[in-house]
Design a protein around this motif. Structure first.
Motif, short mmCIF file in Angstrom:
data_model
loop_
_atom_site.label_atom_id
_atom_site.label_comp_id
_atom_site.label_asym_id
_atom_site.label_seq_id
_atom_site.Cartn_x
_atom_site.Cartn_y
_atom_site.Cartn_z
N ARG A 234 -1.86 6.75 -8.45
CA ARG A 234 -2.38 8.10 -8.68
C ARG A 234 -3.32 8.49 -7.56
NH1 ARG A 234 -7.30 8.01 -13.22
NH2 ARG A 234 -8.84 7.00 -11.89
N ASN A 235 -3.48 9.80 -7.38
CA ASN A 235 -4.53 10.37 -6.56
C ASN A 235 -4.82 11.76 -7.12
OD1 ASN A 235 -2.39 11.93 -5.69
ND2 ASN A 235 -2.22 10.94 -3.69
N ALA A 236 -5.48 12.58 -6.31
CA ALA A 236 -5.88 13.90 -6.82
C ALA A 236 -4.69 14.75 -7.22
CB ALA A 236 -6.71 14.63 -5.77
N ALA A 237 -3.48 14.42 -6.69
CA ALA A 237 -2.30 15.24 -6.98
C ALA A 237 -1.59 14.82 -8.27
CB ALA A 237 -1.32 15.16 -5.82
N GLY A 238 -1.88 13.66 -8.84
CA GLY A 238 -1.22 13.27 -10.09
C GLY A 238 -0.93 11.78 -10.14
N ILE A 239 -0.18 11.40 -11.20
CA ILE A 239 0.15 10.00 -11.46
C ILE A 239 1.64 9.82 -11.25
CG2 ILE A 239 0.13 8.17 -13.19
CD1 ILE A 239 -2.25 9.53 -14.48
N GLN B 267 0.84 -1.20 0.00
CA GLN B 267 0.00 0.00 0.00
C GLN B 267 0.88 1.26 0.00
OE1 GLN B 267 -3.51 -0.04 0.38
NE2 GLN B 267 -3.61 2.15 0.09
N ALA B 268 0.56 2.21 -0.87
CA ALA B 268 1.29 3.48 -0.87
C ALA B 268 0.90 4.29 0.36
CB ALA B 268 0.98 4.28 -2.13
N ILE B 269 1.90 4.96 0.95
CA ILE B 269 1.65 5.76 2.16
C ILE B 269 1.07 7.11 1.72
CG2 ILE B 269 2.64 6.67 4.29
CD1 ILE B 269 4.89 4.65 3.96
N CYS B 270 -0.18 7.06 1.31
CA CYS B 270 -0.83 8.27 0.79
C CYS B 270 -2.32 8.01 0.75
CB CYS B 270 -0.29 8.62 -0.60
SG CYS B 270 -0.74 10.26 -1.15
N ASN B 271 -3.13 8.97 1.12
CA ASN B 271 -4.57 8.79 1.16
C ASN B 271 -5.16 8.78 -0.25
OD1 ASN B 271 -4.58 8.75 3.95
ND2 ASN B 271 -4.80 10.99 4.10
N ASN B 272 -6.28 8.02 -0.38
CA ASN B 272 -7.07 8.00 -1.62
C ASN B 272 -6.23 7.67 -2.84
OD1 ASN B 272 -9.32 8.85 -0.09
ND2 ASN B 272 -8.64 10.98 -0.26
N THR B 273 -5.38 6.63 -2.72
CA THR B 273 -4.50 6.25 -3.81
C THR B 273 -5.14 5.12 -4.62
OG1 THR B 273 -2.56 6.90 -2.55
CG2 THR B 273 -2.20 5.43 -4.41
N GLU B 274 -5.06 5.22 -5.96
CA GLU B 274 -5.50 4.17 -6.86
C GLU B 274 -4.30 3.64 -7.63
OE1 GLU B 274 -8.45 6.33 -9.10
OE2 GLU B 274 -10.07 5.32 -7.99
N TYR B 275 -4.44 2.44 -8.22
CA TYR B 275 -3.32 1.78 -8.87
C TYR B 275 -3.75 1.28 -10.25
CZ TYR B 275 -1.99 1.70 -3.98
OH TYR B 275 -1.72 2.06 -2.69
N LEU B 276 -2.79 1.25 -11.18
CA LEU B 276 -3.00 0.75 -12.54
C LEU B 276 -1.89 -0.24 -12.85
CD1 LEU B 276 -4.65 1.02 -15.22
CD2 LEU B 276 -2.87 2.60 -15.98
N LEU B 277 -2.29 -1.48 -13.22
CA LEU B 277 -1.34 -2.54 -13.58
C LEU B 277 -1.19 -2.55 -15.09
CD1 LEU B 277 0.36 -5.09 -12.93
CD2 LEU B 277 -1.78 -6.40 -13.12
N LYS B 278 0.05 -2.61 -15.58
CA LYS B 278 0.34 -2.61 -17.02
C LYS B 278 1.23 -3.81 -17.33
CE LYS B 278 2.41 0.25 -20.66
NZ LYS B 278 3.07 1.54 -20.95
N LEU B 279 0.79 -4.61 -18.31
CA LEU B 279 1.54 -5.78 -18.76
C LEU B 279 1.92 -5.59 -20.21
CD1 LEU B 279 -0.48 -8.75 -17.20
CD2 LEU B 279 1.65 -7.78 -16.39
N MET B 280 3.19 -5.79 -20.52
CA MET B 280 3.70 -5.75 -21.89
C MET B 280 4.53 -6.99 -22.12
SD MET B 280 4.83 -1.74 -22.20
CE MET B 280 5.18 -1.93 -23.94
N GLY B 281 4.44 -7.56 -23.31
CA GLY B 281 5.22 -8.76 -23.57
C GLY B 281 4.94 -9.33 -24.95
N SER B 282 5.31 -10.59 -25.14
CA SER B 282 5.14 -11.24 -26.43
C SER B 282 4.60 -12.65 -26.19
CB SER B 282 6.48 -11.31 -27.17
OG SER B 282 7.44 -12.02 -26.42
N LEU B 283 4.02 -13.23 -27.27
CA LEU B 283 3.43 -14.55 -27.21
C LEU B 283 4.38 -15.56 -27.82
CD1 LEU B 283 -0.21 -13.65 -28.31
CD2 LEU B 283 0.66 -13.90 -25.99
#
Length: 1753
Positions: free
Chosen positions: A1546-1551, A1493-1509
């Motif tokens: 991210r939160n209200a302050a940015g990504i 958990q990020a030490i910051c209130n109201n934080t959201e997270y985005l998971l990104k996967l890149m790769g090949s088959l």
């Protein structure tokens, strides 16, 4: 006493007054002593009889009058002259009279009597110098009071005698002596002169020495004997005469080697002597009986110390004045020299220093009106004059400046300045020729030689030399820029003009011209070598066949020509342009454009054949045609021909589009429009079971069949029943299958009214049926839970599981019952049963729920409401409990209970002050469990009783007392008054209440307290505090009578008031006692400051003093007035002795004929009365003043001014010439030889003189800043009648001094101040900035404000003063530097790790440091400070958006804040990212990513996967989650995937930035290309490599659990006694295991899938080979394949997985090859295509392998 009452056992006596005080006593006899009766009271006394049953009726009331109280406030005041004393006192209630007693304890006794209405009496005939004791007694109706407090006083002392005075002239002191007197405590000796001056000394001895006597005086001597209350004064016969006074106010009038010394007459002096002496021993003297004397023969550059000595006959010694320092003018400077600084056009002057010079002025004059000067300090021998005119001859001389007088001019020297320089140099280029130009410049003043130079080939060369202002230059190179310099010289200086000129010649033709054709865009790009001196290039293009010319402009090295015609030849050139000049054209280049597009393409195919016929039209510029056929399934084939038609064979089951492209020598044409056709469908393949082991559902899937529109799948059960599915997808699902069954499935493809042959078969195994009728039971005593169910047919094994309390318990059984003994108390368990068969794990039934016994309660605690006594018991909820019982019990057996179904309950009515034990029992339907531990409770303390109050009036405090309370640890007392409340805290049974509000009535209560609670308040008692001091005390003194009136506001609770008046200088203390609100004291001492205090009296209590008021009386009358006349200014100098209490003085002069004059002074006792009229007798008087009053006028002093017989005069100041022109009319009757003398006296009492027999003369030596009073007299005696009236004139102001500039940082302004000039009327301030900006302001005061200054600028500030028509010289310059400008270019970089932001900006000149700030939306501010243009702000709050700004500071001023930059404190990406891999399902693996958990209130997270088959760099994927606040996310990836995972916050302050990448792979896909060789006794299984697989495992699934038959890292495995129908194979790696691939689908070498290019065409096309790959060693493989008909050789491609390098291609002749030198621990894929001279066949299916660790031993 009383008579006994029948039946009485005891008696109670009560004495009560009307005012409330009560006294009681109890007795068993018929008498009782009442103690504590108060004086001056009338008591009503009653008696009440008592027995054990009743109280009697109260007796009759008897009155008891106590004795009067002793008189208070006894005071005795002595009447000193009459030797009598007055005694006063405060009245006593109930008194009928008073007696005052006097006793000196030596036999003298006296008294006086007063009635009850009087409060004083008088005793006379007292003895002098005696100590008396005085007291007063009050007489009552029955009893007399006791004696009052005794006061003492001493009668007046006896008179002194035999007074003598002796004068000590050398010590300037006098000694007074006398005989001692009786009763004297000390003596005051006072000397009073006839002038009014007096002095005194105080001593305890019979002599006194006085040292503050005034010179030249006769003093009367008196000695005052001081007693305790009175004084007695005696006078000495005769006078005391002092020494003569010292001459004062020395002044001088100096005129080149002569000086007239003047002074004020010294009292008592008969003659004077003057001496002027230097440190080197030079002496000049003169003597006089008047107040002036002339000193002749004074030398320049000398300092004379002048003194005046006074003599008289009183003392033998003389009195010498203070030294007057006379400094003569400096001598003229010598050895004057001047030198020129050519570059700066300035000159340096040097000289030899002159003694006593304070500065020097050097003057420059060019004889043509230009005048300049420079100034040097006293230590300088040089100064510099800037900004001289060029080409000019100057005369130079120097003058030395003195403190008062300046020297004459030095010798004159000559100086020639530097030649003048041109301001503008211009060059003009001749564009018709290379390297030619004309250079010119403006004409200058004077004669000079000019030289034009430039840097050529690295050296400075002269282009031309002339005395004209033009020059022709030739021979320059093309395309070059020359920096021209112009030098002017004469015989003394050679200077180069600071303004250089650049000359650029005609540009050169462009070089290295080339053209590049942009295929597919009909565009050509022309390029050339770019030169920095070229402004514009113009390129041209024209077709070889003719036509219009195309042009293109460019500022760089390329130019693009678009819309060129296809199939044409073009010619290109380019020219360069600069500053209006064009170069020659470049060399020509050529290019052929791309061919034109083929059109009208068509294709036609036959249903019975795989051939197609293709046609198109011929296109211009085409050399060869390229035909491309593209199938809908990815098949691509390309053909070459020079014709406009083609016959080709294409595979089945695809939709094709065909295009034709023309090929040229350099480019291909745009492809033609496509032609379309379609081939027939193919057979389905790879039919596999997709879903099985379900109760009623099963699914199969297959590979898509090329060209298929729909599919038919049929599932056949063991009992022969079928289920049919029709679909247009590649899978089928049945929902009506039977549990426990086994189905065989076949699939056919349909398209264009055709149906394919059936596919390979697959089997669906169904799940066994679910167990039913679960029945749980609980044995509470044994703590065992049992479960039973109905049997399930066909089930081999049951798995029973229990979930509860965050844990799971499981067991297996082959019967239908199970028992659990590991369950915990207070838990709900979910019980399930799962049946297992040979092939399927089975499904769980619906869960059965069971609850266990409750847990014992814990955490028992209590909370008590101290006001209501309600106690709440709380405990931790006990799992499994239905309700609770709380029990509270004391050691003595007192008990209370309460019940609750929650974790709390309340009990009321506990006995106060008791200790209780509390326990809790938890219950449900089976058990009762009591808590293991109990807690204790102390109930509320009991209420205090028996309250009493004892008032301490003197300290305004009250002491409360009470009886003890059960359970109390301490007590709190609160007293509530009408205006304030007070309280105290005590652990005893009493408490003192301080800080009572005066004059208030209080209600007091006591509260008992323990460590947690307080009782309710006790019954209240009331009491009164001490009275308040009077308010709004005011005092006024009458200025004429010196009577003082004092008043104040009435205090409601006061009985009377005491007033005290004390002089700050000591002496008697006045007082009064009154019941009114005013008091008057008469005839207070003049010149004194008095302190006034008032107190309130209430009963026996006295208030504090009121606020002390200070008031002044009128000042005393001035004494010793004296004066002298100044005949030049016609003014009078009046002096007097200082008057006590005076702040200032006013002198008035009243003369005949209505003439008046006056003057005022604040502190001096001397004042000059100016503008007196001629020949008038004036009466002078002095009044002393302070802020309140004026004194009585002093005695009158008469002075007669001299007459003025000459007519009026006129005086005109000569500005900057140090002289005054005086003009007058001739006196009537005077001859032409009468000498008139003009005298001017300045304010500093210096004099100027001139004389003439005519009507005017010049007064020389007048100084700036002085006002002169001028008279003209026809006699040497200025006070004679032959003089004119005075005339006043002012010289020009001096240059302002002490210039101070204070900058205002807020509004870019500055306040300029300076020392004021006594004659200036206006001032003009000028500030000149370095940037040429000029500000000015005007003022009539000694300050002025400059506004609108530029930031970051240095200003030179000067001031001039003006008076009438004269303006002073400018002051010395002062430098002002304004505050820095606002910073710009602010940028912010946020560091999420430490929640800081790095600010950076462009630096500002003159900025010493910077302040950075960050402001949040709620206004919170953070700051940082830096000396560099970067700054780090710490402690930002994550998730907050800030406005960042910065301001610059130079240490004094701060700039305005920079424009804010908004940025947010975005969170960091998660530090730790982990992945949990789920089992592979349907060739996809679910991956659960989790993070911190990020030490910051109201934080959201985005998971990104890149790769090949499958390790293919061309098969890329990119997947995103949605934004989530959870710290995990599940996402599926296909088998054999290589991935990189990152997270953003991210939160209200940015990504945030992405997290550290997490790299990994999924589990491999199932192996393909399965081959089974052999039989059930012995067989070999082989397969193709699965990407990223590290191990392969073969399982036998005929039994449960499955048996592992083989595990290897290779691609084959040997088996015995196994049926391929029961075998499956999986691939695995660190990420997991693939799904199982059944060997029922294994292929033989003679069988393969029909695929793209499977069939050969009729014209001899090549088919795709089928590869067989076998491992020889860990890095060597043997590859073989069947021969392909018509193939001449084969092309083998080897691709290394995960590598970006190109694949390796090998040419093979034959049908086998050994591949070695492969990298260990790597994955490779092999593909093969057949080749011949005419065509290339398609690539085979890839076969992938994984190499091992090293060589196989």
């Amino acid at each position: 006493m009383w008579e006994a009452a029948k039946g009485a056992i005891s008696y109670s006596v009560q004495a009560l007054t009307d005012q409330g005080p009560t006294v009681t006593c109890n007795s068993t006899n018929t008498s009782c002593r009442l103690n504590g009766l108060q004086c001056s009271q009338l008591y009503n006394v009653t008696v009440m009889a008592r027995n054990q049953v009743c109280d009697s009726v109260i007796s009759e009331t008897r009155h008891l009058m106590t004795e009067p109280c002793p008189p208070t406030n006894v005071q005795a005041n002595m009447e000193c002259e009459q030797l009598s004393a007055t005694v006063s006192w405060q009245k006593s209630n109930l008194a009928v009279g008073y007696v005052a007693y006097f006793d000196n304890y030596n036999g003298h006794y006296s008294s006086c009597v007063a009635s009850y209405t009087e409060y004083q009496c008088v005793v006379s005939g007292l003895m002098c110098g005696t100590l008396y004791s005085v007291w007063v007694k009050a007489l009552g109706g029955q009893y007399n009071s006791s004696d009052s407090t005794v006061v003492s006083f001493t009668s007046g002392p006896c008179q002194t005698s035999s007074i003598e005075a002796i004068m000590d002239c050398e010590a300037h002191t006098a000694t007074i002596s006398w005989q001692p007197s009786v009763g004297t405590e000390s003596y005051v000796t006072e000397l009073t002169a006839s002038s009014g001056h007096s002095t005194s000394c105080t001593t305890n001895y019979t002599h006194c020495e006085l040292s503050s006597l005034k010179c030249g005086e006769e003093y009367n001597v008196s000695v005052k004997a001081l007693g305790d209350t009175c004084n007695n004064t005696a006078q000495m016969a005769g006078y005391l005469t002092t020494e003569p006074c010292t001459p004062m106010n020395l002044s001088v009038h100096y005129n080149v080697s002569s000086a007239k010394m003047m002074w004020v007459a010294a009292r008592g002096a008969s003659s004077y002597s003057v001496q002027a002496l230097t440190d080197q021993g030079l002496t000049v003297t003169c003597n006089s009986t008047n107040t002036s004397c002339f000193l002749h023969g004074l030398q320049c550059s000398q300092i004379y110390n002048v003194t005046v000595s006074a003599q008289n006959l009183a003392c033998n010694n003389t009195e010498t004045s203070q030294q007057y320092r006379l400094m003569t003018e400096p001598c003229p400077p010598t050895n004057v020299q001047a030198n020129m600084a050519c570059e700066q056009l300035s000159a340096t002057v040097s000289w030899q220093q002159s003694d006593l010079a304070v500065g020097y002025v050097a003057y420059f004059n060019n004889q043509n009106g230009h005048f300049a000067s420079c100034v040097g300090s006293e230590t300088d021998t040089v100064c510099v004059v800037p900004a001289l005119m060029c080409g000019t001859v100057y005369n130079v001389w120097v003058k030395a400046l003195g403190y008062q007088y300046n020297s004459s001019h030095s010798a004159v020297v000559s100086l020639t300045s530097a030649p003048c320089l041109p301001r503008e140099v211009e060059g003009e280029v001749d564009c018709s020729y290379d390297g030619a130009a004309v250079v010119s410049w403006n004409s200058t003043y004077g004669t000079a030689n000019f030289s034009l130079t430039a840097v050529i080939s690295g050296s400075l060369q002269t282009l031309c030399a002339t005395q004209q202002n033009t020059c022709n230059v030739t021979g320059l190179s093309c395309g070059e820029t020359y920096n021209l310099s112009l030098t002017a010289s004469n015989t003394q200086c050679s200077l180069t003009a600071p303004m250089h000129s650049n000359l650029t010649t005609r540009p050169c033709p462009p070089q290295h011209v080339a053209v590049n054709l942009q295929c597919g865009s009909r565009t050509a790009v022309l390029s050339w070598e770019e030169r920095s001196d070229v402004e514009l290039y113009v390129a041209s293009a024209i077709k070889a066949s003719g036509g219009e010319v195309q042009q293109c402009n460019s500022t760089n090295s390329t130019c693009q020509f678009s819309s060129l015609d296809c199939g044409e030849m073009y010619n290109f050139t380019v020219t360069a342009n600069n500053q209006g000049c064009s170069s020659k054209a470049s060399s020509t280049v050529f290019i052929q454009t791309e061919p034109c597009q083929p059109v009208n393409t068509s294709a036609q195919g036959l249903c019975q054949s795989e051939e197609v016929q293709i046609f198109w039209h011929q296109a211009r510029g085409v050399v060869n045609y390229l035909i491309t056929a593209t199938g809908s399934l990815g098949y691509v084939e390309t053909y070459n021909t020079t014709q406009n038609n083609l016959l080709a064979a294409l595979p089945c089951g695809q939709e094709y589009n065909v295009t034709v492209k023309g090929q040229g020598s350099e480019c291909d044409s745009v492809p033609s429009s496509p032609a379309f056709f379609k081939s027939a469908p193919c057979i389905p393949h790879h039919v596999t079971t997709y879903v099985q082991c379900e109760s009623n559902m099963g699914s199969v899937s297959w590979g898509p069949s090329d060209g298929a529109e729909t599919y038919v799948a049929i599932a056949t059960g063991l009992d022969g029943h079928t289920h049919k599915c029709l679909t247009n997808t590649t899978s089928c699902t049945w929902n009506d299958l039977h549990c426990g069954e086994e189905y065989t499935v076949l699939v056919r493809a349909k398209g264009d009214n055709c149906t394919s042959l059936p596919s390979n078969s697959t089997v669906i195994h169904m799940d066994p049926c679910v167990p039913q009728n679960l029945a749980p039971s609980v044995d509470c005593d044994m703590k065992v839970v049992s479960l039973s169910w109905d049997a399930s047919n066909g089930t081999n094994l049951y798995l029973v599981s229990a979930e509860g309390g965050n844990k799971t318990i499981a067991l297996t059984t082959n019967v239908t019952t199970a028992h659990f003994s590991e369950f915990s108390c207070g838990q709900n368990y979910s019980l399930t049963v799962t049946s297992h068969s040979q092939h399927c794990p089975g499904s769980s039934n619906t869960a059965a729920l069971v609850q266990t016994w409750p847990c014992p309660p814990a955490g028992v605690s209590t909370m008590q409401d101290c006001l209501s006594g309600i106690v709440m018991a709380t405990w931790q909820a006990s799992n499994g409990s239905d309700y609770y019982t709380a029990t509270m019990q004391t050691d003595t057996g007192i008990s209370k209970i309460c019940m609750s179904d929650t974790n709390e309950c309340s009990v009321t009515g506990l006995t106060c002050g008791q200790n209780y034990s509390v326990s809790v029992t938890a219950s449900n339907q089976q058990c009762n469990v009591t808590s293991r531990q109990s807690t204790t409770l102390q109930s509320v303390p009991c209420v205090p009783t028996n309250l009493s109050v004892l008032m301490d009036c003197e300290n305004n405090t009250a002491v409360m007392s009470w009886s003890a309370s059960d359970g109390a640890v301490k007590y709190s007392v609160t007293a509530i008054g009408s205006h304030s409340n007070v309280s105290c805290l005590s652990s005893d049974l009493s408490c003192s209440l301080g800080n009572l509000r005066c004059g208030s009535r209080y209600t007091a209560q006591v509260v008992a307290m323990d460590d947690n609670c307080s009782s309710i308040p006790s019954q209240a008692v009331m009491f009164n505090s001490a009275p308040c001091p009077p308010e709004n005390v005011s005092a006024e003194v009458s200025c004429w009578s010196n009577n003082m009136n004092i008043s104040w506001d009435a205090m409601r609770e006061a009985d009377h008031y005491l007033v005290s008046v004390i002089a700050d200088s000591g002496g008697n203390r006045e007082s009064c006692n009154t019941t009114d609100t005013a008091c008057s004291i008469s005839n207070v001492t003049c010149g004194n400051t008095f302190s006034v205090q008032v107190s309130s009296i209430r009963g026996s209590c006295r208030s504090r003093h009121s606020h002390t008021n200070n008031i002044m009386s009128a000042p005393c009358q001035p004494q010793g007035i004296r004066g002298t006349l100044d005949c030049v200014t016609n003014s009078a100098w009046i002096s007097w002795d200082a008057a006590p209490g005076a702040d200032s003085y006013s002198v008035s002069a009243v003369g005949g004929e209505g003439y008046t004059a006056n003057c005022t002074t604040s502190s001096n006792t001397t004042c000059e009365v100016e503008d007196l009229a001629c020949g008038i007798l004036y009466n002078f008087s002095v009044i002393a003043q302070n802020s309140k009053c004026d004194s009585q006028p002093s005695a009158i002093l008469d002075l007669q001014t001299a007459p003025c017989s000459l007519a009026g005069i006129t005086a005109v100041p000569q500005c900057h010439n140090s002289s005054i022109l005086v003009i007058w009319d001739l006196m009537e009757g005077s001859g032409g030889n009468t000498v008139y003398t003009a005298t001017a006296e300045a304010r500093d009492h210096t004099y100027l003189h001139c004389n003439n027999t005519g009507t005017s003369c010049y007064l020389h030596g007048a100084r700036c800043d002085l006002q002169y009073t001028i008279i003209v007299s026809a006699s040497s005696d200025q006070c004679s009648s032959m003089r004119s009236p005075q005339y006043r004139v002012s010289m020009e102001p001096c240059p302002p001094r002490n210039l101070v500039v204070n900058a205002s940082c807020e509004d870019q302004s500055a306040l300029v101040s300076w020392s004021p000039s006594p004659v200036a009327e206006t001032y003009h301030v000028v500030a000149t900035g370095v940037d040429g900006h000029v500000h000015s302001c005007n003022s009539t005061n000694s300050n002025c404000s400059l506004s609108g200054l530029h930031c970051d600028q240095q200003y030179t500030v000067s001031v001039t003063a003006s008076h009438e028509n004269c303006t002073s010289k400018a002051s010395e310059n002062s430098t002002l530097t304004t505050g820095p400008c606002q910073p710009d270019g602010l940028s912010v970089k946020f560091n999420c790790n430490n929640q800081s932001a790095l600010l950076s900006w462009r630096p500002r000149d003159n900025a010493a440091y910077y302040y950075g700030c960050a402001q949040a939306e709620n206004g919170d501010m953070l700051y940082c400070q830096s000396w560099t243009p970067t700054c780090n702000i710490q402690d930002l709050v994550c998730g907050t958006v800030y406005n960042f700004s910065v301001q610059a500071s130079d240490g004094t001023c701060n700039s305005s804040f920079a424009d804010p930059v908004q940025s947010g404190a975005a969170p960091c990406p998660p530090d730790t990212v982990e992945v949990q891999l789920m089992p592979m399902t349907l060739e996809a693996q679910v991956m659960r990513f989790s993070w911190t958990q990020a030490i910051c209130n109201n934080t959201e997270y985005l998971l990104k996967l890149m790769g090949s088959l499958l390790g293919d760099s061309q098969a890329q994927f990119e997947l995103y989650s949605y934004w989530t606040s959870a710290t995990y996310f599940e996402i599926p990836l296909p088998c054999g995937s290589l991935y990189t995972a990152t997270l953003e916050s991210r939160n209200a302050a940015g990504i945030s930035d992405p997290s550290v990448p997490l790299n990994g792979t999924t589990a491999p896909c199932p192996p393909s290309g399965l081959v089974y060789r052999g039989n059930s006794t012995f067989a070999t299984v082989s397969w193709n490599a699965s990407v990223f697989a590290t191990k392969y495992t073969v399982y036998d699934i005929s039994v449960t659990p499955n048996i592992q038959r083989c595990s290897t890292a290779g691609l084959s495995c040997s088996l015995t006694n196994s049926s391929h129908n029961n075998l499956v194979i999986t691939a695995s790696n660190a990420a997991g295991e693939s799904e199982a691939q059944s060997l029922m689908n294994a292929l033989t070498l003679g069988r393969r899938r029909r695929d793209v290019m499977e069939e050969m065409s009729d014209n001899g096309g090549l088919s795709a080979p089928l590869l067989e790959v076998n491992q020889v060693t860990s890095t060597e493989y043997f590859i073989q394949w069947p021969q392909v008909e018509a193939a001449s050789y084969y092309s083998l491609l080897i691709r290394k997985q995960g590598s970006s390098s190109e694949p390796q291609e090998l040419t093979v002749y034959g049908a086998r090859i050994i591949v070695d030198d492969l990298s260990p621990n790597s994955a490779y894929c092999f593909t093969l295509s057949a080749q011949n001279s005419a065509t290339s066949g398609p690539e085979s299916e890839p076969v992938c392998v994984q190499t091992g660790q090293g060589l196989v031993q």
